[in-house]
Design a protein around this motif. Structure first.
Motif: not given
Length: 398
Positions: A327-337, A341-344, A368-371
């Protein structure tokens, strides 16, 4: 010849007498003065006092228990620790004092003594001490809290002086550049970028460029141009990152063209945005330690986003997820879509990346959100790149 003597002889070979004596002095301070150190070097005056301060913390060891950590000799007496703190500030530079204080807290369990006002007044304040104080916040008696806040405020103010001006300048430039338009009014034209974009239209016979495409800056506006959400993991390992992020949050909140939200989380989520005018209040609103639910924190952040294309979300965490990973990864993908702009950031501190979940870091990178770990000095550049929607300045080896 003993091993220590052999080492001493080796390091002094070929040196002039003064240099050789200085080398032996340093070895003597390092080795601690047991008969087996082999230096044959006696200490007096200031050197002897320095040696006593080092021995109090790092000890001389127990000869009958070879291989075990050396015992230390500060004891649990507040007066003796206070004297020791004064001694090390006399004999060692500030950077060394801070290291020795951290070692004393870790090796000797002196955290409880920091709950006494007179002790707090004696320590050398730094980011790591602030982290320790925040972790003790709930156990701190009322008589100590005001002193603790004064210590934390001193560190925070020093950080703001170091970081605020450059951060505001860097992000103001990024905001201006991100507001460029292609149909500017005459006085808003960015002539350097316009000429560069139209060089293909150069007419040599007239020695001029035909500006087929105009590029300019958007008109200055007091309206909010970007929204920034700082989402901060407050687990114990992230203490320094929490301190720096709170300071940067206050700096960003002071810029009228940026709307800043600051969210901290463990297994619960707390929105501290209304306290951003005072980063000390933000810090004392955190509770270092506990579990981690990144998914829940991102769900809250996602619910607060109203302009995804103009929003930057910064997740600061070691990525050890106690919630629902997928679910965490799905949320990041949804925000980017949606255009966010998502920064880790694995850490926002000078120490580099702590231990972190490499599997989760790899999964975020695939989205696409390198940590990566980020130093406080690099953070303004990272934010500027995110605002302008260009590649992040990831440090080499990250």
């Amino acid at each position: 010849m003993t091993t220590g003597a052999a080492a001493a002889a080796t390091v002094t070979t070929g040196l002039d007498p003064d240099a050789a004596d200085e080398r032996l002095r340093r070895w003597r301070l390092v080795l601690g003065g047991e008969s087996a150190d082999g230096t044959g070097r006696a200490l007096g005056g200031r050197d002897a006092a320095m040696d006593q301060a080092l021995t109090a913390l790092y000890g001389k060891g127990d000869k009958s228990q070879a291989g075990r950590d050396r015992s230390a000799g500060l004891g649990a007496s507040a007066p003796s620790v206070a004297r020791w703190l004064g001694d090390i500030r006399t004999y060692f530079p500030s950077s060394v004092v801070q290291v020795m204080q951290r070692d004393a807290i870790d090796r000797l369990g002196l955290s409880a003594l920091l709950l006494e006002p007179e002790m707090l007044e004696a320590v050398e304040a730094d980011v790591h001490l602030v982290g320790t104080l925040l972790s003790l916040n709930k156990a701190m008696p009322e008589t100590t809290k005001e002193t603790a806040r004064a210590v934390v405020r001193k560190v925070v103010e020093d950080l703001e002086k170091r970081l605020a001006t450059r951060t505001r300048a860097t992000l103001t430039g990024a905001l201006d550049r991100s507001a460029r338009v292609n149909r500017p009014r005459h006085h808003d034209i960015d002539w350097n970028r316009t000429i560069a974009a139209n060089l293909k239209n150069y007419l040599p016979e007239y020695r001029t460029v035909v500006p087929e495409r105009l590029i300019g800056y958007g008109r200055a506006s007091q309206s909010v141009k970007k929204e920034v959400v700082l989402c901060i993991d407050q687990s114990g390992s992230m203490a320094a990152s929490v301190v720096y992020a709170s300071v940067f949050g206050a700096v960003l909140a002071s810029m009228r063209s940026i709307s800043t939200r600051l969210v901290v989380f463990d297994t619960a989520v707390v929105d501290l945005t209304d306290q951003l005018d005072d980063p000390v209040d933000v810090l004392f609103g955190t509770q270092l330690g506990g579990g981690t639910d990144i998914n829940r924190a991102l769900a809250y952040c996602q619910s607060q986003i109203t302009r995804p294309a103009e929003t930057v979300v910064v997740l600061i965490s070691d990525l050890y997820e106690g919630g629902i990973r997928d679910e965490m990864l799905k949320r990041v993908a949804a925000m980017k879509a949606s255009g966010v702009q998502f920064v880790t950031l694995l850490a926002l501190s000078d120490e580099g990346a702590p231990a972190y979940d490499r599997e989760h870091a790899a999964a975020l990178a695939a989205l696409g959100a390198p940590a990566f770990a980020c130093t406080p000095d690099l953070f303004p550049e990272v934010m500027a790149a995110a605002i302008e929607k260009r590649p992040l300045p990831i440090p080499d080896g990250a």
